[in-house]
Enzyme design. Structure first.
Site, mmCIF file in Angstrom:
data_model
loop_
_atom_site.group_PDB
_atom_site.id
_atom_site.type_symbol
_atom_site.label_atom_id
_atom_site.label_comp_id
_atom_site.label_asym_id
_atom_site.label_seq_id
_atom_site.Cartn_x
_atom_site.Cartn_y
_atom_site.Cartn_z
ATOM 1 N N GLU A 33 0.904 -1.075 -0.009
ATOM 2 C CA GLU A 33 0.016 -0.124 0.062
ATOM 3 C C GLU A 33 0.862 1.167 -0.146
ATOM 4 O OE1 GLU A 33 -3.074 0.230 -0.316
ATOM 5 O OE2 GLU A 33 -3.510 -2.024 -0.277
ATOM 6 N N CYS A 37 -2.303 8.883 3.448
ATOM 7 C CA CYS A 37 -2.219 8.573 2.239
ATOM 8 C C CYS A 37 -3.458 8.649 1.178
ATOM 9 C CB CYS A 37 -1.703 6.942 1.976
ATOM 10 S SG CYS A 37 -3.190 6.054 2.549
#
Length: 478
Positions: free
Chosen positions: A249, A285
């Site tokens: 990720e 993020c």
């Protein structure tokens, strides 16, 4: 028993002579000394984890589910301890830290549910020539030791997104937390121990990421690496992991389009966008970084957006009224300020912010930003958002896809064909219609395209990446 990180750190320190100071991001004061664990300590942890796997895989799905549910109860009972630990080590304002604890409980509850739901399927072998007389099916089995490398920005919930699925299916896990935020993961490990998890099934090893991560990647007993962090490190891990399972990720610069069809909702959208862009100082993020607004409504939206942005409160993260606090370190603060200066030099207009505030950065809005400016094409990971106007939805789609990243994207529109056009043609893993790109529910599939990642998280989906599928055939006519 109350969760406490001091004893765990003391135990780790017995195996090493080196430490590093853990610094409070908001005050820049030292919290404690963290053991700089050695490669040998990581190797020993892998050996212990491999041995604990024999116990983990022998547990029934009901037993694993119960352990995870018990951990959820213990976390809820100690919510303030967990929240204040997040504030202490990450500088995250307390209202967001409490929200992270709530999400962690929810994440682990989903893991407890999914522990009982992992099912294979029956296969009709008689669909093939000479296949008659056989019953066939698939089962899923745990893979063994999982190595997890986690970031600083969600030091509890992003750890639980790796720990929950791993334990739910009977794996063991070793967490190498971010050097700047190891305490939350230690508390989580202690809670699982109290909940009845077999000894050494969940270990935390602190210290240098590249050094300790290398051991995890190269050790033959580690079956999977799950990593959340930068694209540069993620690509390196994938190139070195060989035949191990890998989930990555990575970064993003999430984009949002606001169409003129939602003109009557601009004030509400602006309030939402402020949360999406500036929560935890933009160190998220899927933080809303790029906003594209139809030219007919740009000025009105910008008015509301600027007004809401300037109402945010910088202060002590332990205070419930605080919205903004110190960034994770001075290097990050200075990088964000420099990128904004560069954007203005390249022709962008600074609407508000653009300066340091304490150890943080004042929430900042830039307009007329060039696509090649760093604040547009790279991941700022700070409280900065660009607002550019577009002449059409088609133009917005082109701009949104003009990125090396592809994690989340959001679109506000009342035009149904337009919504479907964005949904099908945005080059991202998740499209949120009439929501911010910063939206994430902990059980939804979550993974990126391009440089944003490889593989999926979201409890059910992460579980499928942590098991082996085995095919079994029974020839009853033999």
């Amino acid at each position: 028993m109350s969760a406490s990180w001091e004893n765990y750190l003391q135990t780790l320190a017995e195996g090493t002579i080196e430490t590093y100071p853990l610094i409070n991001p908001h005050t820049r004061e030292k919290i404690t000394d963290i053991p700089e664990c050695t490669e040998e300590q990581m190797e020993n942890a892998i050996t212990k984890s491999e041995q604990a796997f024999q116990q983990m895989k022998a547990l029934t799905s009901e037993e694993r589910s119960t352990i995870i549910e018990t951990a959820c109860t213990l976390i809820a009972e100690q919510k303030e301890t967990f929240a204040k630990t997040i504030v202490l080590e990450s500088g995250k304002p307390i209202k967001f830290a409490r929200g992270e604890v709530d999400r962690t409980i929810q994440t682990l509850k989903f893991a407890a549910i999914e522990a009982k739901k992992l099912e294979g399927e029956s296969i009709r072998l008689d669909a093939a020539p000479n296949g008659a007389g056989r019953d066939a099916y698939t089962i899923f089995q745990p893979i063994g030791v999982v190595g997890a490398i986690t970031p600083f920005n969600f030091p509890l919930n992003l750890v639980s997104h790796k720990v929950g699925p791993a334990l739910a299916v009977g794996n063991t896990i070793i967490v190498k937390p971010a050097e700047k935020t190891p305490l939350s993961s230690i508390l989580l490990a202690q809670v699982f121990e109290e909940a009845g998890l077999p000894k050494d099934a969940f270990l935390v090893i602190t210290g240098d990421g590249p050094k300790l991560g290398k051991v995890l990647i190269e050790h033959p007993a580690v079956a999977k690496i799950t990593f959340t962090g930068s694209p540069q490190v993620g690509k390196l891990i994938k190139s070195q992991a060989g035949l191990k399972k890998v989930t990555l990720e990575l970064g993003s610069n999430s984009a949002l389009y606001i169409d003129n069809s939602v003109k009557d909702k601009l004030k509400d959208i602006a309030q939402k966008a402020v949360v999406g862009a500036f929560s935890y100082n933009g160190q998220v993020c899927i933080s809303t970084q790029r906003i594209y607004v139809h030219e007919d409504i740009k000025e009105e939206f910008l008015h509301y957006f600027k007004e809401a942005t300037e109402s945010l409160v910088y202060g002590d993260p332990n205070e419930a009224s605080t919205d903004m606090s110190g960034m994770i370190d001075e290097k990050s603060q200075q990088r964000v300020l420099k990128w904004m200066e560069e954007a203005v030099t390249e022709g962008a207009t600074l609407v508000t912010g653009g300066v340091a505030e304490g150890y943080g950065v004042k929430p900042s809005i830039l307009t007329d930003v060039l696509p090649q400016s760093k604040v547009s094409c790279q991941e700022v990971f700070g409280p900065v958002v660009i607002v550019n106007s577009v002449a059409s939805a088609e133009g917005a789609l082109t701009e949104m896809n003009n990125s090396e990243y592809g994690l989340n994207a959001g679109v506000f529109t009342y035009v149904l064909p337009q919504a479907f056009e964005f949904a099908h043609n945005l080059e991202v893993g998740q499209v949120l219609i009439n929501d911010l790109p910063t939206l994430r529910f902990d059980h939804m599939p979550y993974g990126g395209l391009k440089s944003s990642g490889y593989g999926y998280e979201g409890i059910k989906y992460a579980i499928r990446e942590m098991v082996h599928m085995k095919f079994i055939s029974m020839n009853y006519r033999f």
